[in-house]
Design an enzyme around this catalytic site. Structure first.
Site, short mmCIF file in Angstrom:
data_model
loop_
_atom_site.label_atom_id
_atom_site.label_comp_id
_atom_site.label_asym_id
_atom_site.label_seq_id
_atom_site.Cartn_x
_atom_site.Cartn_y
_atom_site.Cartn_z
N HIS A 261 51.76 -18.58 23.15
CA HIS A 261 52.59 -16.79 22.59
C HIS A 261 52.84 -16.23 23.64
CE1 HIS A 261 48.73 -18.25 20.46
NE2 HIS A 261 49.36 -18.91 19.87
N TYR B 167 42.34 -9.92 28.81
CA TYR B 167 43.52 -9.41 28.96
C TYR B 167 43.70 -8.03 28.49
CZ TYR B 167 43.82 -11.34 24.42
OH TYR B 167 43.80 -11.28 22.84
#
Length: 470
Positions: free
Chosen positions: A71, A134
């Site tokens: 992604h 993240y």
């Protein structure tokens, strides 16, 4: 799981521009371990971009072999592991020469990776109970541009440690396109304001026509509007070049002109700076020699005290102070700007051709700045990523008076330069019927700082000759 303790913080480049690996110091004893997973001051000092995260996400994976990706989103991402271990794979899905480049590495809690906007992100868990962490510097939006790549793409040819046929993958990830069908993520947008002005037209010539570059006139974007902060999806922009300005120096001394000058040259700049600060945008703002009083006996440096004489100079000085509140800013101070359209040089050429002998001020000294050179300097600072700050940008060479320049225009166009008569500023404006703004007598700006970045301003008399020849 074995973690490497005692490493020093280091940042290592990869073959994908902007994708960098961090070795993190991890401190452990019989109780467990501790690390500073994200430490802004230390990591930016080590070379990591100050990317301004706004969200912290954690993906927990029970089983070995859980595989996610690939992604690419229009934001930056800082990836690390809290527990467990992953095999990470990143593919550059941005427009440009490195489109399709691949980098892989194993991450445990002692390593992290900074993933720039547009680089495809994927991973495979190598241990059970892996927590993948993240930080991102934007919120998800349905209007943003995303790109996806199939995990099994033959061109990327990622050497997954566990065969994709043997691992858990979502149906959505299985059906992503191959590289040949991927639409690359474009660069962040550049917005040029004041696009119909002399500098705006020069910037259009320099930057060209591209989907990621916008040219806005006041009719398309009102910088004085109170809703400027919602006028665009500003996270999609990397730079704003503010070429909009109120430049009617004498009219600024009138009541209506004063209000208009403050609105465009100061208030609008403050709003742009706020937008730039909020969204991590680089603001390029064009300033003026009028922020100084012209009493110095040497060229002005960027950090000389501001001392404007009139309303126009006051509004430009206020705009400077507003622009520098944006953490990423370039303020370009310039003087005696000449570009496409009506200006001093075109006026002198017209007078010469019509047989009119002008009286021109000879006690104001400075250098011309041609808009093509000013545009080139702005683009140079952006592309070279020079240190943020204030830069003087004018033509180089010997300083001249307005009368000197007028005589040179006459000479270069085949007319007698002695037809130009030099007069003092007081004499020139003695019979003025409207407001007259005070002018700095010395408009010469020191060019050492911009020259040190690798940009070499052209001699303004040579530029004048080229301008008239064209």
């Amino acid at each position: 799981m074995s973690i490497a303790f005692g490493k020093t913080l280091t940042v290592t480049d990869t073959p994908i521009p902007g994708l960098v690996v961090l070795d993190l110091p991890v401190h452990g004893d019989s109780r467990g371990w501790f690390k500073e997973n994200w430490q802004r001051e230390k990591m930016t000092a080590a070379g990591l971009p100050d990317f301004g995260p706004v969200q912290n996400n954690i993906s927990f994976n029970d089983a070995v072999g859980t595989t996610r990706g690939i992604h690419a989103e229009p934001w930056d991402k800082y990836v690390s592991v809290a527990t467990g271990r992953i095999f990470g794979a990143w593919v550059d899905l941005r427009e440009g020469p490195t489109f399709g480049a691949v980098f892989t590495i194993e991450l445990d809690p002692s390593k992290a990776i900074f993933v720039p906007r547009g680089v495809g992100n994927s991973y495979q868990t190598l241990e059970p109970d892996t927590a993948y962490v993240y930080l991102v510097n934007d919120h998800w939006s349905p209007d943003a541009e995303y790109a996806f790549l199939n995990l099994a793409d033959e061109t990327a040819a990622i050497d997954w440690p566990i065969r994709l046929a043997d691992v858990e993958i979502s149906d959505k990830d299985k059906n992503h396109p191959r590289l040949a069908q991927v639409t690359p993520i474009p660069p962040k947008k550049i917005l040029v304001t004041g696009a119909d002005g002399q500098l705006g037209r020069a910037l259009r010539r320099r930057l060209g026509e591209h989907p990621h570059i916008e040219y806005a006139t006041r009719g398309a974007l009102d910088l004085t509007s109170a809703d400027l902060d919602t006028a665009r999806r500003w996270r999609d922009y990397g730079a704003i070049v503010n070429a909009a300005a109120y430049t009617a120096v004498d009219a600024a001394e009138s009541p209506d002109g004063r209000a208009a000058a403050w609105a465009v040259n100061a208030t609008a700049v403050a709003r742009l700076a706020a937008v730039a600060a909020e969204h991590g945008i680089t603001l390029v703002h064009i300033s003026s020699d009028y922020v100084f009083d012209g009493e110095s006996d040497r060229p002005y440096l960027e950090d000389d005290p501001l001392a404007p004489l009139g309303v126009y100079g006051q509004t430009k000085a206020a705009g400077d102070l507003a622009a520098v509140t944006a953490p990423r800013h370039y303020v370009l101070r310039t003087s005696w700007v000449i570009g496409e359209g009506k200006n001093f040089v075109s006026t002198m050429r017209s007078l010469a051709e019509r047989g009119i002998d002008p009286s021109v001020v000879d006690d104001q000294m400075g250098r011309l700045t041609f808009t093509d050179d000013l545009a080139a300097a702005a683009v140079h600072l952006l592309e070279s990523r020079a240190a943020y700050g204030v830069y003087n940008v004018t033509g180089s060479g010997e300083r001249r008076s307005w009368a000197d320049i007028a005589r040179e225009v006459f000479r270069l166009t085949g007319h007698d330069p002695d037809r130009v008569t030099g007069v003092s500023t007081e004499q020139y404006f003695a019979n003025a019927t409207g407001p007259v703004a005070p002018r700095p007598r010395n408009s010469t700006l020191d060019l050492s700082k911009i020259t040190a970045t690798g940009f070499s301003p052209r001699d303004h008399m040579e530029s004048l000759a080229e301008y008239l020849a064209d």
